[in-house]
Write a protein that holds these residues in place. Structure first.
Motif, PDB file in Angstrom:
ATOM      1  N   GLN A 141     -15.322  -9.023  -8.582  1.00 44.88           N
ATOM      2  CA  GLN A 141     -14.351  -8.111  -7.969  1.00 44.88           C
ATOM      3  C   GLN A 141     -12.955  -8.421  -8.495  1.00 44.88           C
ATOM      4  O   GLN A 141     -12.533  -9.561  -8.522  1.00 44.88           O
ATOM      5  CB  GLN A 141     -14.381  -8.254  -6.457  1.00 44.88           C
ATOM      6  N   VAL A 142     -12.283  -7.378  -8.925  1.00 49.69           N
ATOM      7  CA  VAL A 142     -10.944  -7.544  -9.475  1.00 49.69           C
ATOM      8  C   VAL A 142      -9.925  -7.589  -8.349  1.00 49.69           C
ATOM      9  O   VAL A 142      -9.974  -6.793  -7.413  1.00 49.69           O
ATOM     10  CB  VAL A 142     -10.605  -6.378 -10.429  1.00 49.69           C
ATOM     11  N   GLN A 143      -9.006  -8.528  -8.458  1.00 56.03           N
ATOM     12  CA  GLN A 143      -7.916  -8.585  -7.498  1.00 56.03           C
ATOM     13  C   GLN A 143      -6.680  -9.141  -8.186  1.00 56.03           C
ATOM     14  O   GLN A 143      -6.745 -10.146  -8.883  1.00 56.03           O
ATOM     15  CB  GLN A 143      -8.284  -9.451  -6.298  1.00 56.03           C
TER      16      GLN A 143
ATOM     17  N   ASP B 213      17.246  -2.966 -12.930  1.00 58.15           N
ATOM     18  CA  ASP B 213      15.974  -3.688 -12.823  1.00 58.15           C
ATOM     19  C   ASP B 213      15.282  -3.437 -11.480  1.00 58.15           C
ATOM     20  O   ASP B 213      14.146  -3.890 -11.282  1.00 58.15           O
ATOM     21  CB  ASP B 213      16.192  -5.192 -12.996  1.00 58.15           C
ATOM     22  N   THR B 214      15.953  -2.754 -10.583  1.00 58.17           N
ATOM     23  CA  THR B 214      15.353  -2.459  -9.288  1.00 58.17           C
ATOM     24  C   THR B 214      14.098  -1.615  -9.461  1.00 58.17           C
ATOM     25  O   THR B 214      14.134  -0.547 -10.063  1.00 58.17           O
ATOM     26  CB  THR B 214      16.361  -1.723  -8.396  1.00 58.17           C
ATOM     27  N   ALA B 215      12.988  -2.119  -8.933  1.00 53.63           N
ATOM     28  CA  ALA B 215      11.704  -1.442  -9.103  1.00 53.63           C
ATOM     29  C   ALA B 215      10.631  -2.218  -8.350  1.00 53.63           C
ATOM     30  O   ALA B 215      10.865  -3.344  -7.901  1.00 53.63           O
ATOM     31  CB  ALA B 215      11.326  -1.354 -10.579  1.00 53.63           C
ATOM     32  N   VAL B 216       9.473  -1.611  -8.231  1.00 56.27           N
ATOM     33  CA  VAL B 216       8.284  -2.341  -7.804  1.00 56.27           C
ATOM     34  C   VAL B 216       7.630  -2.889  -9.068  1.00 56.27           C
ATOM     35  O   VAL B 216       7.384  -2.145 -10.023  1.00 56.27           O
ATOM     36  CB  VAL B 216       7.305  -1.444  -7.038  1.00 56.27           C
ATOM     37  N   TYR B 217       7.358  -4.168  -9.073  1.00 56.19           N
ATOM     38  CA  TYR B 217       6.786  -4.847 -10.230  1.00 56.19           C
ATOM     39  C   TYR B 217       5.307  -5.118  -9.994  1.00 56.19           C
ATOM     40  O   TYR B 217       4.917  -5.599  -8.924  1.00 56.19           O
ATOM     41  CB  TYR B 217       7.532  -6.150 -10.512  1.00 56.19           C
ATOM     42  N   TYR B 218       4.513  -4.804 -10.997  1.00 52.84           N
ATOM     43  CA  TYR B 218       3.064  -4.976 -10.942  1.00 52.84           C
ATOM     44  C   TYR B 218       2.615  -5.818 -12.132  1.00 52.84           C
ATOM     45  O   TYR B 218       3.178  -5.723 -13.222  1.00 52.84           O
ATOM     46  CB  TYR B 218       2.346  -3.639 -11.049  1.00 52.84           C
ATOM     47  N   CYS B 219       1.571  -6.591 -11.926  1.00 52.47           N
ATOM     48  CA  CYS B 219       0.930  -7.218 -13.067  1.00 52.47           C
ATOM     49  C   CYS B 219      -0.424  -6.538 -13.280  1.00 52.47           C
ATOM     50  O   CYS B 219      -0.990  -5.931 -12.375  1.00 52.47           O
ATOM     51  CB  CYS B 219       0.756  -8.722 -12.892  1.00 52.47           C
ATOM     52  N   ASN B 220      -0.904  -6.646 -14.489  1.00 55.03           N
ATOM     53  CA  ASN B 220      -2.198  -6.070 -14.839  1.00 55.03           C
ATOM     54  C   ASN B 220      -2.553  -6.564 -16.233  1.00 55.03           C
ATOM     55  O   ASN B 220      -1.758  -7.237 -16.885  1.00 55.03           O
ATOM     56  CB  ASN B 220      -2.136  -4.538 -14.836  1.00 55.03           C
ATOM     57  N   THR B 221      -3.726  -6.235 -16.666  1.00 54.18           N
ATOM     58  CA  THR B 221      -4.057  -6.486 -18.059  1.00 54.18           C
ATOM     59  C   THR B 221      -3.383  -5.408 -18.909  1.00 54.18           C
ATOM     60  O   THR B 221      -2.847  -4.420 -18.398  1.00 54.18           O
ATOM     61  CB  THR B 221      -5.571  -6.448 -18.272  1.00 54.18           C
ATOM     62  N   ASP B 222      -3.386  -5.617 -20.206  1.00 54.38           N
ATOM     63  CA  ASP B 222      -2.860  -4.620 -21.130  1.00 54.38           C
ATOM     64  C   ASP B 222      -3.940  -4.330 -22.158  1.00 54.38           C
ATOM     65  O   ASP B 222      -4.239  -5.192 -22.985  1.00 54.38           O
ATOM     66  CB  ASP B 222      -1.603  -5.127 -21.827  1.00 54.38           C
ATOM     67  N   PRO B 223      -4.540  -3.151 -22.111  1.00 59.06           N
ATOM     68  CA  PRO B 223      -4.260  -2.036 -21.191  1.00 59.06           C
ATOM     69  C   PRO B 223      -4.738  -2.331 -19.783  1.00 59.06           C
ATOM     70  O   PRO B 223      -5.511  -3.271 -19.573  1.00 59.06           O
ATOM     71  CB  PRO B 223      -5.046  -0.878 -21.819  1.00 59.06           C
ATOM     72  N   PRO B 224      -4.288  -1.547 -18.802  1.00 64.07           N
ATOM     73  CA  PRO B 224      -4.637  -1.822 -17.409  1.00 64.07           C
ATOM     74  C   PRO B 224      -6.133  -1.745 -17.136  1.00 64.07           C
ATOM     75  O   PRO B 224      -6.877  -1.060 -17.838  1.00 64.07           O
ATOM     76  CB  PRO B 224      -3.891  -0.723 -16.629  1.00 64.07           C
ATOM     77  N   ILE B 225      -6.545  -2.444 -16.105  1.00 60.39           N
ATOM     78  CA  ILE B 225      -7.951  -2.523 -15.737  1.00 60.39           C
ATOM     79  C   ILE B 225      -8.476  -1.162 -15.279  1.00 60.39           C
ATOM     80  O   ILE B 225      -7.847  -0.467 -14.488  1.00 60.39           O
ATOM     81  CB  ILE B 225      -8.136  -3.535 -14.591  1.00 60.39           C
ATOM     82  N   LEU B 226      -9.625  -0.822 -15.767  1.00 59.22           N
ATOM     83  CA  LEU B 226     -10.327   0.388 -15.316  1.00 59.22           C
ATOM     84  C   LEU B 226     -11.504  -0.021 -14.454  1.00 59.22           C
ATOM     85  O   LEU B 226     -12.313  -0.853 -14.874  1.00 59.22           O
ATOM     86  CB  LEU B 226     -10.811   1.204 -16.507  1.00 59.22           C
ATOM     87  N   VAL B 227     -11.606   0.536 -13.279  1.00 63.03           N
ATOM     88  CA  VAL B 227     -12.706   0.255 -12.372  1.00 63.03           C
ATOM     89  C   VAL B 227     -13.585   1.489 -12.307  1.00 63.03           C
ATOM     90  O   VAL B 227     -13.096   2.599 -12.034  1.00 63.03           O
ATOM     91  CB  VAL B 227     -12.203  -0.118 -10.969  1.00 63.03           C
ATOM     92  N   ALA B 228     -14.858   1.297 -12.543  1.00 65.97           N
ATOM     93  CA  ALA B 228     -15.803   2.420 -12.565  1.00 65.97           C
ATOM     94  C   ALA B 228     -15.748   3.176 -11.246  1.00 65.97           C
ATOM     95  O   ALA B 228     -15.824   2.591 -10.160  1.00 65.97           O
ATOM     96  CB  ALA B 228     -17.209   1.909 -12.826  1.00 65.97           C
ATOM     97  N   GLY B 229     -15.601   4.475 -11.340  1.00 66.16           N
ATOM     98  CA  GLY B 229     -15.583   5.319 -10.163  1.00 66.16           C
ATOM     99  C   GLY B 229     -14.243   5.383  -9.449  1.00 66.16           C
ATOM    100  O   GLY B 229     -14.071   6.177  -8.521  1.00 66.16           O
ATOM    101  N   ILE B 230     -13.311   4.557  -9.854  1.00 65.52           N
ATOM    102  CA  ILE B 230     -11.992   4.533  -9.188  1.00 65.52           C
ATOM    103  C   ILE B 230     -10.885   4.901 -10.152  1.00 65.52           C
ATOM    104  O   ILE B 230      -9.963   5.632  -9.827  1.00 65.52           O
ATOM    105  CB  ILE B 230     -11.727   3.136  -8.584  1.00 65.52           C
ATOM    106  N   GLY B 231     -10.955   4.398 -11.361  1.00 68.38           N
ATOM    107  CA  GLY B 231      -9.898   4.626 -12.331  1.00 68.38           C
ATOM    108  C   GLY B 231      -9.095   3.362 -12.548  1.00 68.38           C
ATOM    109  O   GLY B 231      -9.606   2.250 -12.399  1.00 68.38           O
ATOM    110  N   VAL B 232      -7.813   3.529 -12.858  1.00 67.89           N
ATOM    111  CA  VAL B 232      -6.965   2.373 -13.128  1.00 67.89           C
ATOM    112  C   VAL B 232      -6.704   1.610 -11.828  1.00 67.89           C
ATOM    113  O   VAL B 232      -6.351   2.200 -10.815  1.00 67.89           O
ATOM    114  CB  VAL B 232      -5.628   2.802 -13.761  1.00 67.89           C
TER     115      VAL B 232
END
Length: 120
Positions: A1-3, A89-108
């Motif tokens: 499970q990705v988290q 620089d004000t923003a919501v910051y996210y981490c992820n893989t590059d390219p972002p993770i794809l979850v089957a049936g859900i998307g990015v």
């Protein structure tokens, strides 16, 4: 499970610093290129910095010289040291893989992110 769990955001004055952390689950972390993205109000999400499994880095022009991305493969954690912060620089910051993770049936897949606000 990705988290992916981002932390470390907050309110900081212009010129200040913050260090963001991202704890990633799964055995894929050590072999994947990781990245920090951000999404400012009313704007599309953009890639800010990336780091390969061998710790080669690349930065968006807007943060080059101010931000530093790093990773600790033993802890499945990626960091973003942000110095000389500016209001843009004000923003919501996210981490992820590059390219972002794809979850089957859900998307990015995206975590909840961490909000950085640069304001006096």
């Amino acid at each position: 499970q990705v988290q992916l769990v981002e932390s470390g955001g907050g309110l900081v004055q212009p010129g200040g610093s913050l260090r963001l952390s991202c704890a990633a689950s799964g055995s894929i972390f050590s072999i994947r290129t990781m990245a920090w993205y951000r999404q400012a109000p009313g704007k599309e999400r953009e890639l800010v910095a990336r780091i390969t499994s061998s710790s080669s880095t690349r930065y968006a022009d807007s943060v080059k010289g101010r931000f530093t991305i790093s990773r600790d493969n033993a802890k499945n954690t990626v960091y973003l040291q942000m110095n000389s912060l500016i209001p843009e620089d004000t923003a919501v910051y996210y981490c992820n893989t590059d390219p972002p993770i794809l979850v089957a049936g859900i998307g990015v897949y995206w975590g909840k992110g961490t909000l950085v606000t640069v304001s006096s």
